[in-house]
Design a protein around this motif. Structure first.
Motif, PDB file in Angstrom:
ATOM      1  N   ALA A  84      47.272  81.607  44.000  1.00 36.52           N
ATOM      2  CA  ALA A  84      47.546  81.776  45.467  1.00 36.52           C
ATOM      3  C   ALA A  84      46.950  82.699  45.955  1.00 36.52           C
ATOM      4  CB  ALA A  84      48.881  81.488  45.678  1.00 36.52           C
ATOM      5  N   VAL A  85      46.343  82.963  46.853  1.00 33.33           N
ATOM      6  CA  VAL A  85      45.450  84.244  47.623  1.00 33.33           C
ATOM      7  C   VAL A  85      45.999  84.221  48.928  1.00 33.33           C
ATOM      8  CG1 VAL A  85      43.751  84.380  45.862  1.00 33.33           C
ATOM      9  CG2 VAL A  85      43.519  83.189  47.746  1.00 33.33           C
ATOM     10  N   PRO A  86      45.751  85.178  49.870  1.00 28.71           N
ATOM     11  CA  PRO A  86      45.999  85.135  51.258  1.00 28.71           C
ATOM     12  C   PRO A  86      45.228  84.290  51.963  1.00 28.71           C
ATOM     13  CG  PRO A  86      46.367  87.192  50.416  1.00 28.71           C
ATOM     14  CD  PRO A  86      45.759  86.632  49.523  1.00 28.71           C
ATOM     15  N   THR A  87      45.622  83.266  52.692  1.00 28.70           N
ATOM     16  CA  THR A  87      44.801  82.046  53.488  1.00 28.70           C
ATOM     17  C   THR A  87      45.542  81.749  54.594  1.00 28.70           C
ATOM     18  OG1 THR A  87      44.051  81.342  51.218  1.00 28.70           O
ATOM     19  CG2 THR A  87      43.547  79.886  52.993  1.00 28.70           C
ATOM     20  N   ASN A  88      44.740  81.329  55.625  1.00 28.00           N
ATOM     21  CA  ASN A  88      45.367  80.625  56.798  1.00 28.00           C
ATOM     22  C   ASN A  88      44.968  79.160  56.724  1.00 28.00           C
ATOM     23  OD1 ASN A  88      46.357  82.928  58.145  1.00 28.00           O
ATOM     24  ND2 ASN A  88      44.186  83.456  58.907  1.00 28.00           N
ATOM     25  N   VAL A  89      46.143  78.462  56.868  1.00 27.20           N
ATOM     26  CA  VAL A  89      45.762  76.997  57.060  1.00 27.20           C
ATOM     27  C   VAL A  89      46.138  76.513  58.403  1.00 27.20           C
ATOM     28  CG1 VAL A  89      46.044  76.610  54.504  1.00 27.20           C
ATOM     29  CG2 VAL A  89      48.058  76.355  56.091  1.00 27.20           C
ATOM     30  N   ARG A  90      45.685  75.437  58.853  1.00 25.97           N
ATOM     31  CA  ARG A  90      46.149  74.650  60.000  1.00 25.97           C
ATOM     32  C   ARG A  90      46.855  73.370  59.903  1.00 25.97           C
ATOM     33  NH1 ARG A  90      40.802  74.218  59.887  1.00 25.97           N
ATOM     34  NH2 ARG A  90      39.964  72.379  60.558  1.00 25.97           N
ATOM     35  N   LEU A  91      47.776  72.995  60.569  1.00 19.54           N
ATOM     36  CA  LEU A  91      48.200  71.547  60.526  1.00 19.54           C
ATOM     37  C   LEU A  91      47.436  70.606  61.159  1.00 19.54           C
ATOM     38  CD1 LEU A  91      50.867  70.207  59.272  1.00 19.54           C
ATOM     39  CD2 LEU A  91      51.873  70.312  61.470  1.00 19.54           C
ATOM     40  N   LEU A  92      46.909  69.580  60.468  1.00 11.34           N
ATOM     41  CA  LEU A  92      45.781  68.759  60.946  1.00 11.34           C
ATOM     42  C   LEU A  92      46.262  67.390  61.595  1.00 11.34           C
ATOM     43  CD1 LEU A  92      43.245  68.745  58.248  1.00 11.34           C
ATOM     44  CD2 LEU A  92      43.433  70.057  60.125  1.00 11.34           C
ATOM     45  N   ALA A  93      47.817  67.011  61.411  1.00  9.76           N
ATOM     46  CA  ALA A  93      48.440  65.872  62.036  1.00  9.76           C
ATOM     47  C   ALA A  93      49.904  66.173  62.247  1.00  9.76           C
ATOM     48  CB  ALA A  93      48.061  64.699  61.267  1.00  9.76           C
ATOM     49  N   PRO A  94      50.633  65.593  62.974  1.00  8.07           N
ATOM     50  CA  PRO A  94      52.124  65.856  62.739  1.00  8.07           C
ATOM     51  C   PRO A  94      52.753  65.346  61.542  1.00  8.07           C
ATOM     52  CG  PRO A  94      51.228  64.614  64.998  1.00  8.07           C
ATOM     53  CD  PRO A  94      50.162  64.646  64.044  1.00  8.07           C
ATOM     54  N   PRO A  95      53.686  66.256  61.254  1.00  5.12           N
ATOM     55  CA  PRO A  95      54.489  65.856  59.850  1.00  5.12           C
ATOM     56  C   PRO A  95      54.976  64.337  60.096  1.00  5.12           C
ATOM     57  CG  PRO A  95      55.018  67.852  60.767  1.00  5.12           C
ATOM     58  CD  PRO A  95      54.206  67.282  61.817  1.00  5.12           C
ATOM     59  N   GLN A  96      55.089  63.687  58.967  1.00  6.68           N
ATOM     60  CA  GLN A  96      55.647  62.162  58.825  1.00  6.68           C
ATOM     61  C   GLN A  96      56.713  62.260  57.754  1.00  6.68           C
ATOM     62  OE1 GLN A  96      52.265  59.256  58.539  1.00  6.68           O
ATOM     63  NE2 GLN A  96      51.078  60.628  59.735  1.00  6.68           N
ATOM     64  N   LEU A 137      52.632  66.334  54.931  1.00  8.08           N
ATOM     65  CA  LEU A 137      51.933  67.150  55.554  1.00  8.08           C
ATOM     66  C   LEU A 137      50.555  67.358  55.260  1.00  8.08           C
ATOM     67  CD1 LEU A 137      54.632  69.765  54.842  1.00  8.08           C
ATOM     68  CD2 LEU A 137      54.351  68.914  56.871  1.00  8.08           C
ATOM     69  N   ARG A 138      49.784  67.620  56.299  1.00 14.00           N
ATOM     70  CA  ARG A 138      48.367  67.473  55.963  1.00 14.00           C
ATOM     71  C   ARG A 138      47.634  68.680  56.595  1.00 14.00           C
ATOM     72  NH1 ARG A 138      44.333  62.619  56.577  1.00 14.00           N
ATOM     73  NH2 ARG A 138      44.724  62.273  54.129  1.00 14.00           N
ATOM     74  N   TYR A 139      47.111  69.707  55.606  1.00 18.74           N
ATOM     75  CA  TYR A 139      46.753  71.009  56.260  1.00 18.74           C
ATOM     76  C   TYR A 139      45.362  71.010  56.023  1.00 18.74           C
ATOM     77  CZ  TYR A 139      51.697  72.727  56.232  1.00 18.74           C
ATOM     78  OH  TYR A 139      52.996  72.916  56.595  1.00 18.74           O
ATOM     79  N   GLY A 140      44.539  71.779  57.062  1.00 17.89           N
ATOM     80  CA  GLY A 140      43.173  72.181  56.587  1.00 17.89           C
ATOM     81  C   GLY A 140      43.008  73.690  56.561  1.00 17.89           C
ATOM     82  N   ILE A 141      42.209  74.121  55.624  1.00 19.68           N
ATOM     83  CA  ILE A 141      42.105  75.525  55.413  1.00 19.68           C
ATOM     84  C   ILE A 141      41.333  76.031  56.869  1.00 19.68           C
ATOM     85  CG2 ILE A 141      39.722  75.150  54.461  1.00 19.68           C
ATOM     86  CD1 ILE A 141      40.548  77.648  52.295  1.00 19.68           C
ATOM     87  N   ALA A 142      41.551  77.453  57.205  1.00 16.39           N
ATOM     88  CA  ALA A 142      41.136  77.927  58.389  1.00 16.39           C
ATOM     89  C   ALA A 142      40.670  79.235  57.981  1.00 16.39           C
ATOM     90  CB  ALA A 142      42.473  78.190  59.233  1.00 16.39           C
ATOM     91  N   ASP A 143      40.042  79.982  59.121  1.00 19.73           N
ATOM     92  CA  ASP A 143      39.235  81.171  59.058  1.00 19.73           C
ATOM     93  C   ASP A 143      40.263  82.135  59.019  1.00 19.73           C
ATOM     94  OD1 ASP A 143      36.928  79.644  58.906  1.00 19.73           O
ATOM     95  OD2 ASP A 143      36.630  79.799  60.966  1.00 19.73           O
ATOM     96  N   GLY A 144      39.767  83.540  58.470  1.00 13.66           N
ATOM     97  CA  GLY A 144      40.305  84.689  58.457  1.00 13.66           C
ATOM     98  C   GLY A 144      41.463  84.835  57.346  1.00 13.66           C
ATOM     99  N   LEU A 145      42.368  85.783  57.371  1.00 10.99           N
ATOM    100  CA  LEU A 145      43.147  85.966  56.717  1.00 10.99           C
ATOM    101  C   LEU A 145      44.394  86.010  57.667  1.00 10.99           C
ATOM    102  CD1 LEU A 145      41.804  88.720  54.417  1.00 10.99           C
ATOM    103  CD2 LEU A 145      42.218  86.632  53.722  1.00 10.99           C
ATOM    104  N   PRO A 146      45.881  85.913  56.976  1.00  8.92           N
ATOM    105  CA  PRO A 146      46.989  86.150  57.574  1.00  8.92           C
ATOM    106  C   PRO A 146      47.150  87.355  58.309  1.00  8.92           C
ATOM    107  CG  PRO A 146      47.206  85.314  55.402  1.00  8.92           C
ATOM    108  CD  PRO A 146      46.108  85.732  55.559  1.00  8.92           C
ATOM    109  N   VAL A 147      47.824  87.389  59.534  1.00  8.86           N
ATOM    110  CA  VAL A 147      48.114  88.606  60.110  1.00  8.86           C
ATOM    111  C   VAL A 147      49.619  88.909  60.423  1.00  8.86           C
ATOM    112  CG1 VAL A 147      45.921  88.398  61.604  1.00  8.86           C
ATOM    113  CG2 VAL A 147      47.943  87.453  62.458  1.00  8.86           C
TER     114      VAL A 147
END
Length: 214
Positions: free
Chosen positions: A168-180, A189-199
């Motif tokens: 694991a390394v610092p990474t932003n992800v975003r939820l792509l669809a509502p949890p089921q 849970l379906r996540y997609g990798i996102a740009d940037g680093l955690p703030v």
């Protein structure tokens, strides 16, 4: 460039080791097969849908051996659709050893794993990584994935290899669809990798917008 999706089953404390059965990883892990009592029709349908359109599998050695012993013999019955898919697509195997690779369409990756995965991503549209925790750690470390499908199960084991571990390394992800959630309590849970680093922020400071309104 195609998509690489990690398909992962995990406990509430994020253990991903040996969900399917005691034989998957028997050395020192007492809870092999923890997923089986929690699998319901909703989760089964979600898993089947997740594999639709797959045109390549990326597997670690242990997962490959388990799959190669099972899926070539499951063309009929309730697992028939997934079996036919898995048997038809190319299988890429990450291993430091010299596996026999008897499953049709299988290829061992070379020592430059990151480079080989990048080539696979360029060659295929929809690559699935199933299980294979050691391989997943490399993909997390190198950020060589696009999506993470995570089935979170309502059980805590306290021991076992975890999904987010040494890779694991610092990474932003975003939820792509509502949890089921399914009837057994498993949450997809379906996540997609996102740009940037955690703030970071400071929860002790009042929100400026709310403060200004007062």
């Amino acid at each position: 460039m195609g998509l690489i999706t990690i398909e992962m089953f995990a406990t509430l404390d994020l253990v991903g080791q040996a969900p399917g059965g005691p034989e998957e990883d028997p050395a020192g892990f007492p809870f092999g097969g923890w997923q089986a009592p929690l699998l319901d029709e909703v989760a089964g349908a979600q898993i089947g849908a997740a594999y639709e359109g797959t045109d390549a599998l990326l597997l670690g050695r242990r997962t490959y051996d388990i799959f190669a012993a099972y899926w070539p013999h499951q063309d009929e019955g309730e697992d028939g659709d997934i079996a036919r898919l898995f048997n038809a697509v190319p299988k890429y195997v990450a291993s430091r050893g010299t596996p026999a690779l008897s499953w049709s369409g299988s290829t061992q990756l070379g020592p430059d794993l990151a480079g080989a995965v990048r080539e696979i991503r360029d060659r295929h549209e929809n690559v699935k990584v199933v299980g294979s925790l050691n391989l997943v750690q490399t993909l997390l470390r190198e950020k060589l994935y696009d999506r993470l499908d995570l089935w979170l199960h309502p059980v805590v084991l306290g021991v076992g290899k975890k999904v987010f571990d040494d890779g694991a390394v610092p990474t932003n992800v975003r939820l792509l669809a509502p949890p089921q959630a399914g009837p057994a309590g498993t949450v997809f849970l379906r996540y997609g990798i996102a740009d940037g680093l955690p703030v970071t922020g400071d929860m002790s400071r009042p929100d400026r917008g709310l403060a200004d309104e007062g």
